[in-house]
Scaffold this motif. Structure first.
Motif, PDB file in Angstrom:
ATOM      1  N   UNK A 137      39.188  37.681  40.036  1.00 53.58           N
ATOM      2  CA  UNK A 137      39.346  39.140  40.085  1.00 53.58           C
ATOM      3  C   UNK A 137      38.325  39.737  39.025  1.00 53.58           C
ATOM      4  N   UNK A 138      38.121  40.999  39.212  1.00 55.49           N
ATOM      5  CA  UNK A 138      36.873  41.673  38.427  1.00 55.49           C
ATOM      6  C   UNK A 138      37.648  41.405  36.879  1.00 55.49           C
ATOM      7  N   UNK A 139      36.315  41.325  36.013  1.00 53.10           N
ATOM      8  CA  UNK A 139      36.757  41.303  34.855  1.00 53.10           C
ATOM      9  C   UNK A 139      37.553  42.475  34.042  1.00 53.10           C
ATOM     10  N   UNK A 140      37.609  43.516  34.661  1.00 52.37           N
ATOM     11  CA  UNK A 140      38.378  44.548  34.140  1.00 52.37           C
ATOM     12  C   UNK A 140      39.870  44.588  34.357  1.00 52.37           C
ATOM     13  N   UNK A 141      40.007  44.099  35.709  1.00 46.47           N
ATOM     14  CA  UNK A 141      41.530  43.738  36.116  1.00 46.47           C
ATOM     15  C   UNK A 141      41.846  42.594  35.235  1.00 46.47           C
ATOM     16  N   UNK A 142      40.994  41.387  35.076  1.00 51.28           N
ATOM     17  CA  UNK A 142      41.588  40.372  34.299  1.00 51.28           C
ATOM     18  C   UNK A 142      41.739  40.942  32.806  1.00 51.28           C
ATOM     19  N   UNK A 143      41.040  41.553  32.161  1.00 53.31           N
ATOM     20  CA  UNK A 143      41.499  42.166  30.965  1.00 53.31           C
ATOM     21  C   UNK A 143      42.762  43.008  30.883  1.00 53.31           C
ATOM     22  N   UNK A 144      42.953  43.563  31.955  1.00 54.03           N
ATOM     23  CA  UNK A 144      44.364  44.258  31.956  1.00 54.03           C
ATOM     24  C   UNK A 144      45.554  43.225  32.153  1.00 54.03           C
ATOM     25  N   UNK A 145      45.215  42.359  32.871  1.00 56.81           N
ATOM     26  CA  UNK A 145      46.402  41.331  33.267  1.00 56.81           C
ATOM     27  C   UNK A 145      46.552  40.345  31.989  1.00 56.81           C
ATOM     28  N   UNK A 146      45.400  39.737  31.641  1.00 56.83           N
ATOM     29  CA  UNK A 146      45.612  38.849  30.693  1.00 56.83           C
ATOM     30  C   UNK A 146      45.810  39.126  29.402  1.00 56.83           C
ATOM     31  N   UNK A 198      45.833  36.505  19.287  1.00 57.54           N
ATOM     32  CA  UNK A 198      46.187  37.846  19.283  1.00 57.54           C
ATOM     33  C   UNK A 198      45.059  38.749  19.102  1.00 57.54           C
ATOM     34  N   UNK A 199      44.384  38.626  18.160  1.00 52.37           N
ATOM     35  CA  UNK A 199      43.330  39.591  17.582  1.00 52.37           C
ATOM     36  C   UNK A 199      42.060  39.687  18.493  1.00 52.37           C
ATOM     37  N   UNK A 200      41.569  38.748  19.170  1.00 59.50           N
ATOM     38  CA  UNK A 200      40.541  38.614  20.100  1.00 59.50           C
ATOM     39  C   UNK A 200      40.724  38.395  21.496  1.00 59.50           C
ATOM     40  N   UNK A 201      41.786  38.380  21.922  1.00 61.43           N
ATOM     41  CA  UNK A 201      42.075  38.096  23.374  1.00 61.43           C
ATOM     42  C   UNK A 201      41.076  38.812  24.356  1.00 61.43           C
ATOM     43  N   UNK A 202      40.843  40.052  24.339  1.00 59.77           N
ATOM     44  CA  UNK A 202      40.173  40.428  25.472  1.00 59.77           C
ATOM     45  C   UNK A 202      38.390  40.201  25.307  1.00 59.77           C
ATOM     46  N   UNK A 203      37.972  40.018  24.101  1.00 60.37           N
ATOM     47  CA  UNK A 203      36.717  39.629  23.810  1.00 60.37           C
ATOM     48  C   UNK A 203      36.388  38.009  24.286  1.00 60.37           C
ATOM     49  N   UNK A 204      37.568  37.137  24.265  1.00 61.07           N
ATOM     50  CA  UNK A 204      37.571  35.821  24.648  1.00 61.07           C
ATOM     51  C   UNK A 204      37.612  35.688  25.941  1.00 61.07           C
ATOM     52  N   UNK A 244      36.628  37.666  28.058  1.00 63.10           N
ATOM     53  CA  UNK A 244      35.242  37.828  28.873  1.00 63.10           C
ATOM     54  C   UNK A 244      34.273  36.935  28.783  1.00 63.10           C
ATOM     55  N   UNK A 245      34.300  36.353  27.527  1.00 63.34           N
ATOM     56  CA  UNK A 245      33.429  35.340  27.073  1.00 63.34           C
ATOM     57  C   UNK A 245      33.618  33.787  28.160  1.00 63.34           C
ATOM     58  N   UNK A 246      34.963  33.564  28.395  1.00 58.08           N
ATOM     59  CA  UNK A 246      35.469  32.528  29.242  1.00 58.08           C
ATOM     60  C   UNK A 246      34.990  33.084  30.708  1.00 58.08           C
ATOM     61  N   UNK A 247      35.201  34.059  31.061  1.00 52.91           N
ATOM     62  CA  UNK A 247      34.743  34.458  32.430  1.00 52.91           C
ATOM     63  C   UNK A 247      33.349  34.445  32.749  1.00 52.91           C
ATOM     64  N   UNK A 248      32.502  34.798  31.495  1.00 53.05           N
ATOM     65  CA  UNK A 248      31.114  34.914  31.805  1.00 53.05           C
ATOM     66  C   UNK A 248      30.638  33.284  31.848  1.00 53.05           C
ATOM     67  N   UNK A 249      31.254  32.470  30.894  1.00 51.27           N
ATOM     68  CA  UNK A 249      30.613  31.001  30.840  1.00 51.27           C
ATOM     69  C   UNK A 249      31.084  30.444  32.371  1.00 51.27           C
TER      70      UNK A 249
END
Ligand code: S3P
Length: 169
Positions: free
Chosen positions: A103-112, A123-129, A131-136
């Motif tokens: 799924x696109x990163x945007x969708x992923x960020x909304x879902x996860x 809790x604090x940095x789930x969105x950043x994490x 994105x990092x996992x997806x790009x890796x």
């Protein structure tokens, strides 16, 4: 004998639910490697991460996938990190038909969102994490035999696309 079908991709894309739908429709057995590890230790994945550590989990995960791919007539849903392991990758690419559910990163960020079941996020940095996992991971997921972009698709439609792919083999 037809090869097993493996579903891989990031957490939150629906591998388990979609895998169950496909298995039912195709009269195949369903295996979720995370669920099997949870059963084996009578612990949740988060408890295993907390009490035994991620390294322990990754070793169990490799063993679990190795056992699963030896079975016949199965749909196997992997945890999001399983395919990063080189032995797992080789076993899957050699012995199975694999599909990356993307799924696109945007969708992923909304879902996860962070929750207790996602030990890699906090809790604090789930969105950043995420994105990092997806790009890796995306270039590694790309090695799968087939990719389906699940954005804007119902789970049933994704299942149908997977079956269309699988039936060609
Ligand atoms: C992980 C994904 C999880 C689970 C564990 C690690 C990962 O599975 O295996 O928390 O590394 O992405 P799901 O993809 O089923 O959430």
């Amino acid at each position: 004998m037809k090869k097993n079908l493996v579903l891989l991709g990031m957490m939150g894309v629906g591998k388990t639910t979609i895998g169950e739908i496909v298995a039912k429709k195709q009269d195949m057995k369903f295996i979720d490697t995370d669920r099997n590890i949870e059963k084996k230790y009578s612990m949740t994945i988060s408890e295993i991460f907390d009490e035994k550590g991620e390294r322990f989990f990754r070793i169990e995960e490799e063993k679990e996938v190795a056992e699963s791919v030896k079975k016949n007539n199965c749909v196997i849903s992997l945890g999001g990190g399983a395919f990063l392991n080189k032995n797992t990758q080789d076993a899957i690419l050699r012995n199975t038909n694999s599909v990356w559910l993307d799924v696109d990163l945007k969708t992923l960020s909304e879902r996860v969102k962070w929750n207790k079941k996602r030990p890699l996020l906090n809790k604090e940095n789930s969105q950043k994490k995420i994105k990092q996992l997806y790009s890796e991971r995306k270039d590694i997921y790309e090695l799968a035999n087939h990719k389906i972009n699940c954005d804007n698709l119902e789970k049933e439609d994704v299942a149908k696309k997977i079956i269309d792919f699988y039936e060609k083999y």
